[in-house]
Design a protein around this motif. Sequence first.
Motif, mmCIF file in Angstrom:
data_model
loop_
_atom_site.group_PDB
_atom_site.id
_atom_site.type_symbol
_atom_site.label_atom_id
_atom_site.label_comp_id
_atom_site.label_asym_id
_atom_site.label_seq_id
_atom_site.Cartn_x
_atom_site.Cartn_y
_atom_site.Cartn_z
ATOM 1 N N ARG A 94 46.896 13.176 0.899
ATOM 2 C CA ARG A 94 46.916 12.758 2.288
ATOM 3 C C ARG A 94 47.281 13.880 3.251
ATOM 4 N NH1 ARG A 94 47.731 7.544 4.193
ATOM 5 N NH2 ARG A 94 48.318 8.633 6.086
ATOM 6 N N PRO A 95 48.215 14.801 2.916
ATOM 7 C CA PRO A 95 48.491 15.885 3.873
ATOM 8 C C PRO A 95 47.259 16.694 4.248
ATOM 9 C CG PRO A 95 50.254 15.762 2.260
ATOM 10 C CD PRO A 95 49.197 14.790 1.807
ATOM 11 N N GLU A 96 46.301 16.856 3.327
ATOM 12 C CA GLU A 96 45.073 17.573 3.671
ATOM 13 C C GLU A 96 44.285 16.807 4.727
ATOM 14 O OE1 GLU A 96 43.101 17.860 -0.042
ATOM 15 O OE2 GLU A 96 44.232 19.603 -0.731
ATOM 16 N N ALA A 97 44.191 15.496 4.568
ATOM 17 C CA ALA A 97 43.480 14.681 5.558
ATOM 18 C C ALA A 97 44.226 14.660 6.886
ATOM 19 C CB ALA A 97 43.292 13.258 5.029
ATOM 20 N N ASP A 98 45.563 14.571 6.841
ATOM 21 C CA ASP A 98 46.353 14.595 8.072
ATOM 22 C C ASP A 98 46.123 15.898 8.833
ATOM 23 O OD1 ASP A 98 47.458 12.120 7.477
ATOM 24 O OD2 ASP A 98 49.193 12.981 6.462
ATOM 25 N N ARG A 99 46.072 17.023 8.108
ATOM 26 C CA ARG A 99 45.826 18.319 8.747
ATOM 27 C C ARG A 99 44.465 18.321 9.451
ATOM 28 N NH1 ARG A 99 44.236 21.888 4.379
ATOM 29 N NH2 ARG A 99 42.307 20.744 4.797
ATOM 30 N N ASP A 100 43.430 17.802 8.798
ATOM 31 C CA ASP A 100 42.096 17.839 9.394
ATOM 32 C C ASP A 100 41.972 16.865 10.562
ATOM 33 O OD1 ASP A 100 41.396 19.776 7.634
ATOM 34 O OD2 ASP A 100 39.786 18.667 6.648
ATOM 35 N N ILE A 101 42.657 15.721 10.503
ATOM 36 C CA ILE A 101 42.664 14.817 11.658
ATOM 37 C C ILE A 101 43.359 15.492 12.832
ATOM 38 C CG2 ILE A 101 43.553 12.627 12.549
ATOM 39 C CD1 ILE A 101 43.077 11.441 9.772
ATOM 40 N N GLY A 102 44.435 16.234 12.562
ATOM 41 C CA GLY A 102 45.076 17.011 13.618
ATOM 42 C C GLY A 102 44.142 18.057 14.204
ATOM 43 N N VAL A 343 51.546 -2.431 -6.774
ATOM 44 C CA VAL A 343 51.904 -2.411 -8.191
ATOM 45 C C VAL A 343 51.563 -1.072 -8.845
ATOM 46 C CG1 VAL A 343 49.729 -3.456 -8.949
ATOM 47 C CG2 VAL A 343 51.769 -3.728 -10.345
ATOM 48 N N TYR A 344 50.525 -0.391 -8.392
ATOM 49 C CA TYR A 344 50.139 0.873 -9.006
ATOM 50 C C TYR A 344 50.647 2.101 -8.237
ATOM 51 C CZ TYR A 344 47.164 -1.130 -12.597
ATOM 52 O OH TYR A 344 46.706 -1.789 -13.708
ATOM 53 N N HIS A 345 51.398 1.898 -7.178
ATOM 54 C CA HIS A 345 51.868 3.032 -6.391
ATOM 55 C C HIS A 345 53.059 3.711 -7.065
ATOM 56 C CE1 HIS A 345 49.425 2.735 -2.705
ATOM 57 N NE2 HIS A 345 49.287 1.492 -3.114
ATOM 58 N N ASP A 346 53.029 5.032 -7.053
ATOM 59 C CA ASP A 346 54.074 5.837 -7.673
ATOM 60 C C ASP A 346 54.973 6.408 -6.586
ATOM 61 O OD1 ASP A 346 55.659 7.520 -9.106
ATOM 62 O OD2 ASP A 346 54.069 8.906 -9.692
ATOM 63 N N PRO A 347 56.209 5.930 -6.442
ATOM 64 C CA PRO A 347 57.100 6.438 -5.394
ATOM 65 C C PRO A 347 57.771 7.754 -5.758
ATOM 66 C CG PRO A 347 58.216 4.729 -6.619
ATOM 67 C CD PRO A 347 56.824 4.813 -7.197
ATOM 68 N N GLY A 348 57.541 8.268 -6.954
ATOM 69 C CA GLY A 348 58.214 9.470 -7.407
ATOM 70 C C GLY A 348 58.094 10.664 -6.474
ATOM 71 N N PRO A 349 56.910 10.956 -5.894
ATOM 72 C CA PRO A 349 56.779 12.133 -5.015
ATOM 73 C C PRO A 349 57.292 11.938 -3.589
ATOM 74 C CG PRO A 349 54.688 11.575 -6.105
ATOM 75 C CD PRO A 349 55.597 10.399 -6.240
ATOM 76 N N TRP A 350 57.637 10.715 -3.194
ATOM 77 C CA TRP A 350 57.843 10.441 -1.774
ATOM 78 C C TRP A 350 59.058 11.148 -1.193
ATOM 79 C CZ3 TRP A 350 57.085 4.372 -1.668
ATOM 80 C CH2 TRP A 350 55.760 4.077 -2.034
ATOM 81 N N LEU A 351 60.214 11.094 -1.867
ATOM 82 C CA LEU A 351 61.446 11.604 -1.264
ATOM 83 C C LEU A 351 61.358 13.105 -0.998
ATOM 84 C CD1 LEU A 351 64.278 11.099 -0.238
ATOM 85 C CD2 LEU A 351 65.135 11.347 -2.580
ATOM 86 N N GLU A 352 60.756 13.844 -1.892
ATOM 87 C CA GLU A 352 60.655 15.295 -1.711
ATOM 88 C C GLU A 352 59.942 15.632 -0.408
ATOM 89 O OE1 GLU A 352 61.452 19.143 -2.596
ATOM 90 O OE2 GLU A 352 62.038 17.439 -3.861
ATOM 91 N N ALA A 406 54.552 11.892 6.434
ATOM 92 C CA ALA A 406 55.040 11.184 5.250
ATOM 93 C C ALA A 406 55.914 10.003 5.641
ATOM 94 C CB ALA A 406 55.809 12.145 4.349
ATOM 95 N N LEU A 407 56.711 10.147 6.698
ATOM 96 C CA LEU A 407 57.538 9.025 7.160
ATOM 97 C C LEU A 407 56.678 7.898 7.705
ATOM 98 C CD1 LEU A 407 60.460 8.031 7.624
ATOM 99 C CD2 LEU A 407 60.297 8.972 9.941
ATOM 100 N N ILE A 408 55.625 8.246 8.417
ATOM 101 C CA ILE A 408 54.704 7.212 8.907
ATOM 102 C C ILE A 408 54.091 6.455 7.733
ATOM 103 C CG2 ILE A 408 52.485 6.851 10.066
ATOM 104 C CD1 ILE A 408 53.272 9.127 11.973
ATOM 105 N N ARG A 409 53.693 7.175 6.700
ATOM 106 C CA ARG A 409 53.142 6.498 5.523
ATOM 107 C C ARG A 409 54.177 5.570 4.896
ATOM 108 N NH1 ARG A 409 51.183 11.740 4.464
ATOM 109 N NH2 ARG A 409 52.559 12.059 2.670
ATOM 110 N N LEU A 410 55.420 6.010 4.831
ATOM 111 C CA LEU A 410 56.463 5.208 4.209
ATOM 112 C C LEU A 410 56.736 3.927 4.991
ATOM 113 C CD1 LEU A 410 58.722 5.388 1.877
ATOM 114 C CD2 LEU A 410 60.253 5.927 3.796
ATOM 115 N N LEU A 411 56.788 4.031 6.316
ATOM 116 C CA LEU A 411 57.251 2.919 7.146
ATOM 117 C C LEU A 411 56.139 2.125 7.827
ATOM 118 C CD1 LEU A 411 60.309 4.633 8.876
ATOM 119 C CD2 LEU A 411 60.310 3.182 6.846
ATOM 120 N N GLU A 412 54.961 2.706 7.986
ATOM 121 C CA GLU A 412 53.912 2.026 8.737
ATOM 122 C C GLU A 412 52.675 1.719 7.918
ATOM 123 O OE1 GLU A 412 52.830 3.836 12.418
ATOM 124 O OE2 GLU A 412 54.886 4.280 13.010
#
Length: 415
Positions: A94-102, A343-352, A406-412
């Motif tokens: 997603r960060p790659e897509a966020d960069r290109d939308i910016g 159910v299939y989402h992996d929260p492991g990478p989120w906090l970093e 990343a915060l927007i993804r987490l909360l919105e």
Amino acid sequence: MRQDQHVATGADARELDRITAAHAAHGGGRYRLWLDERAGMLLVEPPGTGDGTGGTAEPQRIPLRSASCPRLLTELTSATLARLAAPADAYRTRPEADRDIGALVQLFRVQLARMRTEHPDPAGLVRAVHAQLGRAGDEQQAARRSAFLGWYLTETYGDDAPGRDRAERDLGLDTEDGMELDPDGDLVRGAVRGWARYREEVRGRVPGPLLTSVPWDWKSRATHWYYEFRALDRPLTERQRLELRAELPGAEVTSDSVVLDRWSGYDERPSSKVVEDVVRRYVDAGLHFDQCGTRTLWLRLPAASGALVAAYEGGFGVTGTVDGDDLVLRLHREESDGELSYVYHDPGPWLEELLPLRAELARGDVRALAIAWRAANETSRFRRAPQPPPMPDGLDEDELSPHLHALIRLLEEVP
């Protein structure tokens, strides 16, 4: 912006860093580019022109209305636009897509500055954009022009009902103008929704971090829940690690992290009191994920941040609790009816991805608080709060850092 370039380009110039970053990310040269709308210029530092001495050499000046301006923009953005047209094939994260939308938003800023030289009045500008829609060469060009109109209206008037009403009054537009973009005949609402849908469709096709398998136990109705905590300022002592293993049975505990990743029933989860005690006594940051959609981020800040946090508190979204010389910030999303949605989402990478927010908040950057307040009060899940807090600058698509996205993804959104 480097100080030497601030002098060379002028205080009013906006650096178009997302355009040049997207161009460089896929093999393009390392340009630097600024938009000086007041002067009607693009300011360009092509690859290889810097001498490394920190001097004040003037960038090349390209008038917005010259033929060189669209040629340069085409060179810098053609690959970006091609990726946005096929996001499922182009992006791994997603960060790659966020960069290109910016980058697309910054392209829109240049297009708007160019159009304002011929259409200074808002109504004339909207009519010109609508006329361009009818002349689009293909479906993707039409989608971008429609997105541009929605971005312009959102940028100028906001995406709430009062803003849309002001836009309709200022523009003096109705269906008699032949500019009906929405089935309900509402030009502004249809365009604003179209811009939101454009972004959602791009981001929705980018795969998120997913679990490779799900150990689902239908008999016990086990669900996935996850806690991760980080000790950032000082390592956990051996005694603290023993205490944490006792507080959170089954957790993986190291000198700087605690992870409790389980599939079980609700009765096996730590109580909210235990979790709050862990955050208060041991760690500087934490994350909670529940398969049904509930998510929480904790960040330990200086107690002096309390006044900033207080302006955005209310409901479940933002909460600050003083703990001695510190303040524990809690940013929360409540979605108790998500059921199997995650159910299939992996929260492991989120906090970093979220950890840099702590330093920004400690420096007084309140954009994370504004995003959390907005997520709790201005979405379809919650009714609008009666009195919104002051919204800071820097919340546009092309001004958000990867950790704010990343915060927007987490909360919105769906991370």
